[in-house]
Structure formats: C-alpha cells, structure tokens
Design an enzyme around this catalytic site. Structure first.
Site, mmCIF file in Angstrom:
data_model
loop_
_atom_site.group_PDB
_atom_site.id
_atom_site.type_symbol
_atom_site.label_atom_id
_atom_site.label_comp_id
_atom_site.label_asym_id
_atom_site.label_seq_id
_atom_site.Cartn_x
_atom_site.Cartn_y
_atom_site.Cartn_z
ATOM 1 N N ASN A 123 23.094 17.633 33.480
ATOM 2 C CA ASN A 123 23.864 18.204 32.372
ATOM 3 C C ASN A 123 22.959 19.176 31.618
ATOM 4 O O ASN A 123 22.059 18.757 30.906
ATOM 5 C CB ASN A 123 24.320 17.038 31.467
ATOM 6 C CG ASN A 123 24.981 17.515 30.191
ATOM 7 O OD1 ASN A 123 25.290 18.694 30.033
ATOM 8 N ND2 ASN A 123 25.203 16.586 29.262
ATOM 9 N N TRP A 124 23.227 20.461 31.808
ATOM 10 C CA TRP A 124 22.345 21.477 31.207
ATOM 11 C C TRP A 124 22.639 21.683 29.727
ATOM 12 O O TRP A 124 21.930 22.415 29.044
ATOM 13 C CB TRP A 124 22.469 22.807 31.965
ATOM 14 C CG TRP A 124 22.022 22.756 33.392
ATOM 15 C CD1 TRP A 124 21.509 21.664 34.072
ATOM 16 C CD2 TRP A 124 22.014 23.839 34.336
ATOM 17 N NE1 TRP A 124 21.199 22.010 35.359
ATOM 18 C CE2 TRP A 124 21.501 23.344 35.560
ATOM 19 C CE3 TRP A 124 22.403 25.177 34.270
ATOM 20 C CZ2 TRP A 124 21.361 24.136 36.701
ATOM 21 C CZ3 TRP A 124 22.264 25.974 35.405
ATOM 22 C CH2 TRP A 124 21.746 25.463 36.609
ATOM 23 N N LYS A 125 23.685 21.086 29.215
ATOM 24 C CA LYS A 125 24.059 21.219 27.802
ATOM 25 C C LYS A 125 24.107 22.701 27.397
ATOM 26 O O LYS A 125 24.486 23.542 28.199
ATOM 27 C CB LYS A 125 23.118 20.386 26.927
ATOM 28 C CG LYS A 125 23.068 18.919 27.391
ATOM 29 C CD LYS A 125 22.437 17.996 26.419
ATOM 30 C CE LYS A 125 22.456 16.572 26.984
ATOM 31 N NZ LYS A 125 21.926 15.600 26.047
ATOM 32 N N GLY A 142 18.232 12.022 24.774
ATOM 33 C CA GLY A 142 17.332 13.025 24.206
ATOM 34 C C GLY A 142 16.247 12.445 23.321
ATOM 35 O O GLY A 142 15.558 13.170 22.624
ATOM 36 N N GLY A 150 19.934 14.840 31.397
ATOM 37 C CA GLY A 150 19.967 15.981 30.495
ATOM 38 C C GLY A 150 18.672 16.768 30.587
ATOM 39 O O GLY A 150 18.474 17.563 31.502
ATOM 40 N N GLY A 151 17.760 16.496 29.665
ATOM 41 C CA GLY A 151 16.515 17.265 29.552
ATOM 42 C C GLY A 151 15.794 17.483 30.878
ATOM 43 O O GLY A 151 15.374 18.609 31.190
HETATM 44 P P1 PGA Z 1 18.953 13.259 28.233
HETATM 45 O O1 PGA Z 1 20.524 13.569 28.162
HETATM 46 O O2 PGA Z 1 18.628 12.986 29.681
HETATM 47 O O3 PGA Z 1 18.283 14.501 27.723
HETATM 48 O O4 PGA Z 1 18.701 12.060 27.368
HETATM 49 C C1 PGA Z 1 21.466 12.855 28.930
HETATM 50 C C2 PGA Z 1 22.866 13.309 28.607
HETATM 51 O O5 PGA Z 1 23.174 13.521 27.424
HETATM 52 O O6 PGA Z 1 23.710 13.472 29.514
#
Ligand code: PGA
Length: 252
Positions: free
Chosen positions: A11-13, A175, A235-236
């Site tokens: 998930n690149w947000k 995050g 995510g990250g």
């Molecule tokens: P993160 O995010 O790996 O940066 O904690 C995961 C997500 O929100 O899908």
C-alpha cells in the site's frame, strides 16, 4: 498445509509521483522476476494506477486502488469509481483502511457499500479492519474487529464472500514501528476466520486474511508462518523495492 496461497500487497498510500511509481514498479518487477507461489499486488495512489499497470503488464504482479466510491459515476467531486479503477488496470481495491476510517469518515456502512460495489465491478475488495490502542487496552479487540467484519461483509452471498480478502491491521501498529506479537495476530486472525465460517461456510477456508501494521523484512517470517495469517498488507516497507521483495520472498 493451508489451502490458501499467500498474498503480499504493498500500500503506497499518498506517495509517488507517476514517474516515481513507474520506477518503483519496474524495480519490484525486476526483483521479483521468476518468483512463484505467492500472489503479489501493489496499490499506488489513483494518479499512478494506469502508469503502474502499464509497467506491470504481462507480469504476475497485480495493481489495486486504495479506495473507491460505491456509485459507478455521478456528481461526486473528488471520488473515483470501481469501473474507473478497472479501466486504469486495477484488479483489486482496499476498502475501509483505518486511515480512511480515522480521517475521512469511513464507516462500516460505507465500507459495506464499497465492498459490494467492488464485487459488482469485478474488483477483489480487501476489507481492512483493526482496533485502536484504547480498544485493545479496553479488552474490546475481538468485539470491534468482529463488528467491522460482519458489517463490512453484510449481505454477501457465499460466492461473493469467496472473492473478498480481509486485512487485519491493528491501528496502533500502523506506521508506528510496533507490530502485533505473533500470538496477538494469530488470535485475531483465528477469530476472523471463525466469523467468516459462520457467514460463508467452507468458503471461509479460501479467504485470505492478511496482517498489516509495520510489517518489515525482519518480522515478516514469524508473522507469515502463523496458521491463519495468509499474507501481508505492507505500507512503509513497500516503498522500497528491496524490502518489499524481501517480504514477498518470506511468504513463499
Ligand atoms: P505500515 O502500513 O506497514 O506502514 O504500518 C500498513 C498499512 O497501513 O497498510
């Protein structure tokens, strides 16, 4: 052996311009060339979906959207629909991510409408669920996650359920660098699986339940080895081809 193939999605947000998205997708494609036995997806921001899908064409890596509106079209300024995502090359879509719930007013009811819209469009919805720290500390984790799963999937036929994925992402782990301990993740995943069995019978055994929240190459092997953890929503660590690829390899 689990009947479910592992699934790792990045998930690149709200990261990457179109050029950056292309470059990241190219690097991921190169690093994962020839890797088999695991389903892989990247989920860029809307503006990059088409460009990333182009780079990943004829690879095994799928592309997804981060959200969708439940209507196909209309006067909904700022929104993007399922058919638009399909048109851009997406095959899946996140629904009800905790950041949408926290900052943008997503509710279980709107998530349910989006899950149905995704299915109607032929997109595979990834319904995200998870408790806040206050809810966990208050002993309400299973109640909250259970409600999110039941309401998010309300009204689906067993056949439709079979096309859904769930992502369990404890809000306090997203995050933050904090990850759920393997036994915490397994407890919730098993509880979600039993709700899915109630809703869909045998279909439940085929539904992937991903874990998300600070998944990194070093903690991925322990999480992905759990019996009810069928993959990861990253995510990250998905913004670097090397760390995303390492997590994908940990899933094989
Ligand atoms: P993160 O995010 O790996 O940066 O904690 C995961 C997500 O929100 O899908």
């Amino acid at each position: 052996m689990s009947p479910r193939r592992k699934f790792v999605a990045g998930n690149w947000k709200m990261h990457t311009t179109i050029a950056e998205g292309r470059e990241l997708a190219r690097a991921i494609r190169a690093q994962l060339e020839g890797v088999e036995g695991v389903r892989i997806a990247v989920i860029p921001p809307f503006t990059s979906v088409a460009a990333v899908a182009e780079v990943l064409r004829s690879s095994r890596i799928e592309v997804g959207g981060q959200d969708l509106h439940w209507e196909e079209k209309g006067a909904f300024t700022g929104e993007v629909s399922g058919p638009m995502l399909r048109d851009a090359g997406a095959s899946l879509v996140l629904v009800g991510h905790s950041e949408r719930r926290q900052y943008f007013g997503e509710t279980d009811e709107s998530a349910n409408r989006k899950v149905r819209a995704a299915l109607a469009t032929g997109l595979s919805p990834v319904l995200c669920v998870g408790e806040t720290l206050a809810e966990r500390d208050g002993g309400r984790t299973l109640e909250v996650v259970g409600r999110q799963v039941r309401e998010g999937l309300a009204g689906l036929t067993p056949d439709e359920l079979g096309r859904v994925c769930i992502a369990y992402e404890p809000v306090w782990a997203i995050g933050t660098g904090r990850t759920a301990a393997p036994e915490q993740a397994q407890e919730v995943h098993a509880a979600v699986r039993s709700i899915l069995r109630e809703l869909g019978g045998n279909v439940a055994d085929a539904i992937p339940i991903l874990y998300g929240g600070s998944v990194k190459p070093d903690n991925a092997p322990a999480l992905l080895a759990l019996p009810d953890v069928d993959g990861a929503l990253v995510g990250g660590a998905s913004l670097k081809a090397s760390s995303f690829s390492a997590i994908v390899r940990a899933a094989i």
